[in-house]
Scaffold this motif. Structure first.
Motif, mmCIF file in Angstrom:
data_model
loop_
_atom_site.group_PDB
_atom_site.id
_atom_site.type_symbol
_atom_site.label_atom_id
_atom_site.label_comp_id
_atom_site.label_asym_id
_atom_site.label_seq_id
_atom_site.Cartn_x
_atom_site.Cartn_y
_atom_site.Cartn_z
ATOM 1 N N PHE A 1 5.741 -10.979 -18.749
ATOM 2 C CA PHE A 1 4.955 -9.946 -18.068
ATOM 3 C C PHE A 1 3.994 -9.331 -19.095
ATOM 4 O O PHE A 1 4.426 -8.878 -20.162
ATOM 5 C CB PHE A 1 5.915 -8.882 -17.525
ATOM 6 C CG PHE A 1 5.400 -8.108 -16.347
ATOM 7 C CD1 PHE A 1 5.016 -8.746 -15.183
ATOM 8 C CD2 PHE A 1 5.334 -6.722 -16.399
ATOM 9 C CE1 PHE A 1 4.569 -8.016 -14.088
ATOM 10 C CE2 PHE A 1 4.887 -5.989 -15.316
ATOM 11 C CZ PHE A 1 4.502 -6.635 -14.157
ATOM 12 N N LYS A 2 2.717 -9.340 -18.801
ATOM 13 C CA LYS A 2 1.698 -8.867 -19.750
ATOM 14 C C LYS A 2 1.996 -7.475 -20.278
ATOM 15 O O LYS A 2 1.733 -7.160 -21.446
ATOM 16 C CB LYS A 2 0.330 -8.890 -19.069
ATOM 17 C CG LYS A 2 -0.793 -8.309 -19.899
ATOM 18 C CD LYS A 2 -2.096 -8.332 -19.123
ATOM 19 C CE LYS A 2 -3.217 -7.643 -19.875
ATOM 20 N NZ LYS A 2 -4.489 -7.665 -19.126
ATOM 21 N N LEU A 3 2.560 -6.633 -19.433
ATOM 22 C CA LEU A 3 2.774 -5.237 -19.800
ATOM 23 C C LEU A 3 3.718 -5.103 -20.994
ATOM 24 O O LEU A 3 3.598 -4.161 -21.787
ATOM 25 C CB LEU A 3 3.336 -4.483 -18.597
ATOM 26 C CG LEU A 3 3.149 -2.968 -18.563
ATOM 27 C CD1 LEU A 3 1.677 -2.592 -18.681
ATOM 28 C CD2 LEU A 3 3.732 -2.403 -17.279
ATOM 29 N N ALA B 1 -6.051 -1.393 -20.653
ATOM 30 C CA ALA B 1 -5.640 -2.674 -20.070
ATOM 31 C C ALA B 1 -4.361 -2.513 -19.259
ATOM 32 O O ALA B 1 -4.209 -3.107 -18.175
ATOM 33 C CB ALA B 1 -5.436 -3.702 -21.182
ATOM 34 N N ALA B 2 -3.413 -1.713 -19.764
ATOM 35 C CA ALA B 2 -2.171 -1.458 -19.027
ATOM 36 C C ALA B 2 -2.457 -0.736 -17.721
ATOM 37 O O ALA B 2 -1.851 -1.037 -16.681
ATOM 38 C CB ALA B 2 -1.216 -0.641 -19.892
ATOM 39 N N ARG B 3 -3.379 0.204 -17.782
ATOM 40 C CA ARG B 3 -3.763 0.945 -16.578
ATOM 41 C C ARG B 3 -4.351 0.010 -15.518
ATOM 42 O O ARG B 3 -3.965 0.033 -14.342
ATOM 43 C CB ARG B 3 -4.764 2.039 -16.957
ATOM 44 C CG ARG B 3 -5.363 2.791 -15.778
ATOM 45 C CD ARG B 3 -6.717 2.239 -15.385
ATOM 46 N NE ARG B 3 -7.388 3.090 -14.405
ATOM 47 C CZ ARG B 3 -8.451 2.706 -13.706
ATOM 48 N NH1 ARG B 3 -8.947 1.477 -13.884
ATOM 49 N NH2 ARG B 3 -9.005 3.535 -12.841
ATOM 50 N N ASP B 4 -5.285 -0.853 -15.914
ATOM 51 C CA ASP B 4 -5.894 -1.783 -14.966
ATOM 52 C C ASP B 4 -4.849 -2.736 -14.395
ATOM 53 O O ASP B 4 -4.844 -3.032 -13.191
ATOM 54 C CB ASP B 4 -6.995 -2.592 -15.660
ATOM 55 C CG ASP B 4 -8.212 -1.747 -16.018
ATOM 56 O OD1 ASP B 4 -8.279 -0.575 -15.586
ATOM 57 O OD2 ASP B 4 -9.090 -2.266 -16.738
ATOM 58 N N PHE B 5 -3.965 -3.207 -15.249
ATOM 59 C CA PHE B 5 -2.936 -4.155 -14.812
ATOM 60 C C PHE B 5 -2.003 -3.523 -13.795
ATOM 61 O O PHE B 5 -1.690 -4.124 -12.766
ATOM 62 C CB PHE B 5 -2.145 -4.638 -16.034
ATOM 63 C CG PHE B 5 -1.043 -5.600 -15.693
ATOM 64 C CD1 PHE B 5 -1.302 -6.957 -15.581
ATOM 65 C CD2 PHE B 5 0.256 -5.143 -15.473
ATOM 66 C CE1 PHE B 5 -0.275 -7.845 -15.262
ATOM 67 C CE2 PHE B 5 1.275 -6.025 -15.159
ATOM 68 C CZ PHE B 5 1.005 -7.387 -15.044
ATOM 69 N N LEU C 1 4.154 5.068 -18.715
ATOM 70 C CA LEU C 1 4.073 5.326 -17.277
ATOM 71 C C LEU C 1 3.877 4.029 -16.497
ATOM 72 O O LEU C 1 4.476 3.828 -15.432
ATOM 73 C CB LEU C 1 2.918 6.297 -16.985
ATOM 74 C CG LEU C 1 3.155 7.762 -17.369
ATOM 75 C CD1 LEU C 1 1.848 8.542 -17.316
ATOM 76 C CD2 LEU C 1 4.184 8.403 -16.443
ATOM 77 N N ALA C 2 3.052 3.143 -17.034
ATOM 78 C CA ALA C 2 2.840 1.852 -16.381
ATOM 79 C C ALA C 2 4.142 1.055 -16.324
ATOM 80 O O ALA C 2 4.447 0.398 -15.316
ATOM 81 C CB ALA C 2 1.760 1.070 -17.115
ATOM 82 N N MET C 3 4.925 1.120 -17.395
ATOM 83 C CA MET C 3 6.219 0.427 -17.411
ATOM 84 C C MET C 3 7.154 0.989 -16.345
ATOM 85 O O MET C 3 7.924 0.245 -15.715
ATOM 86 C CB MET C 3 6.862 0.566 -18.794
ATOM 87 C CG MET C 3 6.174 -0.218 -19.894
ATOM 88 S SD MET C 3 6.486 -1.993 -19.809
ATOM 89 C CE MET C 3 8.093 -2.097 -20.600
ATOM 90 N N ARG C 4 7.100 2.289 -16.126
ATOM 91 C CA ARG C 4 7.954 2.901 -15.096
ATOM 92 C C ARG C 4 7.540 2.445 -13.709
ATOM 93 O O ARG C 4 8.389 2.260 -12.830
ATOM 94 C CB ARG C 4 7.889 4.414 -15.203
ATOM 95 C CG ARG C 4 8.515 4.964 -16.480
ATOM 96 C CD ARG C 4 8.461 6.475 -16.519
ATOM 97 N NE ARG C 4 8.920 6.990 -17.808
ATOM 98 C CZ ARG C 4 9.010 8.269 -18.104
ATOM 99 N NH1 ARG C 4 8.679 9.186 -17.183
ATOM 100 N NH2 ARG C 4 9.425 8.663 -19.295
#
Length: 390
Positions: free
Chosen positions: A356-358, A259-263, A342-345
């Motif tokens: 923020f969903k993340l 989900a984080a990747r898609d977002f 990585l998504a957070m970065r």
């Protein structure tokens, strides 16, 4: 030829495609409740109503009792997708699915009792889970003797004790409770219905997976008949080892990472930095991070589904898959954390915002490391196997 709108190399046939499409749609509905339940730390009753209406709790119940009889591979498909909508719901509900898969493959109960429990799920939407952990002794799988005690009495047993981390506590009924059978000196597995002597105490208040309902269950001299003692075990691990649990846990936390990747991919395509006249997706260091996300996600999913396939296709190899399953749980949960980091970065400072969903996904994914078996157990077990096995 497989005809489906699902673009996923892990989907191999029409039955799996239908399952994937169904749980993609359900995940979208669950996501509508996820943020509020997380913020308030409340149990997601509405989400569980959705799952009940969809027949999710019958997913791994045997067909002969009215269930879908999903394989481990199919259960993994469903849970990864549910976790993309709400990881806490997928984790909580997944325990029941895993329970029936394990008992279906190696049932220790009398068949008539198992049939009755299965029919309760199919016909009434019952939800249940095994409760083994205690505040003082921790998880019995580390070798502790439970302080929850079953004392023999006329016609059955009186059970008293306290279970913590009792996922699904607000709605679980019946309960499967691990207790020490005092007069025999063995670990017993008891089926208990809720009553005024079974009290749920709201104690679950964590940084992640906040709506799993993993509260405390107080058992105050609960009487159960003889037949409520479902099974006994004398080994250190209580005879309760099962490999499929490890993949269930991995599938849920990988779903959170997915989900984080898609977002973050959608975010990168549409977010434009003030100093640039193009989306950040075109910036080299952003592409580097997204490429690393893809590597971690692809390799983790390949590992997850290949082991599920092996479990389903080669039953005679299951006893030899313990190391593989534990290594997969360790690897996939760590990779899931890496993906979300990585998504957070990529998101930068915005990723820290509660709006923020993340931020929720970042907290949820950390909880994979606390799930049994913990890292130290896996690492030590694999080391001993390598050093001392013949």
């Amino acid at each position: 030829m497989l005809q489906t709108k699902i673009k996923d190399v892990q989907i191999r046939n029409e039955r799996e495609a239908a399952l994937a499409e169904k749980y993609d749609e359900i995940a979208e509905r669950l996501e509508g409740y996820a943020a509020e339940n997380d913020e308030q730390g409340t149990f997601p009753y509405a989400s569980f109503d959705i799952l009940r209406e969809a027949g999710f709790f019958s997913l791994t119940v045997p067909q002969k009792y009215g269930g879908y009889e999903a394989s481990l591979y199919e259960m993994t498909i469903a849970l990864e997708r549910l976790a993309k909508g709400d990881g806490a719901v997928a984790l909580a509900a997944g325990w029941q699915s895993c329970l029936f898969l394990n008992y279906r493959e190696g049932n220790r109960w009398k068949e008539e009792i198992f049939a009755t429990v299965c029919q309760g799920v199919v016909q009434n939407g019952d939800t249940l889970n095994i409760f083994a952990t205690e505040k003082k002794g921790g998880n019995i799988f580390r070798g502790s003797q439970p302080e929850t005690v079953a004392r023999r009495t006329a016609g059955g047993y009186i059970i008293s004790g306290e279970k913590t981390f009792a996922t699904l506590a607000p709605i679980a009924d019946p309960l499967i409770v691990m207790a020490w059978v005092e007069d025999e000196g063995v670990l017993g597995e008891f089926l208990i219905r809720k009553s005024d002597k079974v009290v749920v105490k709201e104690t679950w208040n964590t940084i992640g997976m906040r709506s799993t309902g993993s509260d405390t269950i107080m058992l105050n001299e609960v009487f159960v008949p003889e037949k409520a003692l479902l099974a006994k075990a004398t080994g250190k691990d209580g005879g309760l080892k099962n490999r499929s649990t490890f993949l269930f846990i991995a599938s849920v936390f990988l779903g959170v990472a997915h989900a984080a990747r898609d977002f973050i991919i959608d975010f990168a395509k549409h977010q434009q930095a003030g100093s640039l006249q193009k989306p950040i997706a075109e910036v080299p260091h952003i592409q580097q991070k997204i490429g690393e996300i893809e590597i971690a996600l692809t390799t983790s999913r390949t590992l997850l589904f290949s082991l599920a396939d092996k479990w389903d296709r080669y039953p005679h190899l299951r006893d030899d898959l313990l190391n593989d399953f534990q290594a997969a749980k360790y690897t996939i949960c760590h990779q899931a954390i890496h993906i979300v980091e990585l998504a957070m970065r990529v998101a930068g400072g915005r990723g820290l915002s509660k709006d923020f969903k993340l931020e929720r996904l970042f907290r949820d994914v950390q909880c994979g490391l606390s799930m049994h078996p913990a890292d130290d157990m896996i690492v030590q077990g694999l080391a001993r196997s390598a050093l001392y096995s013949d």
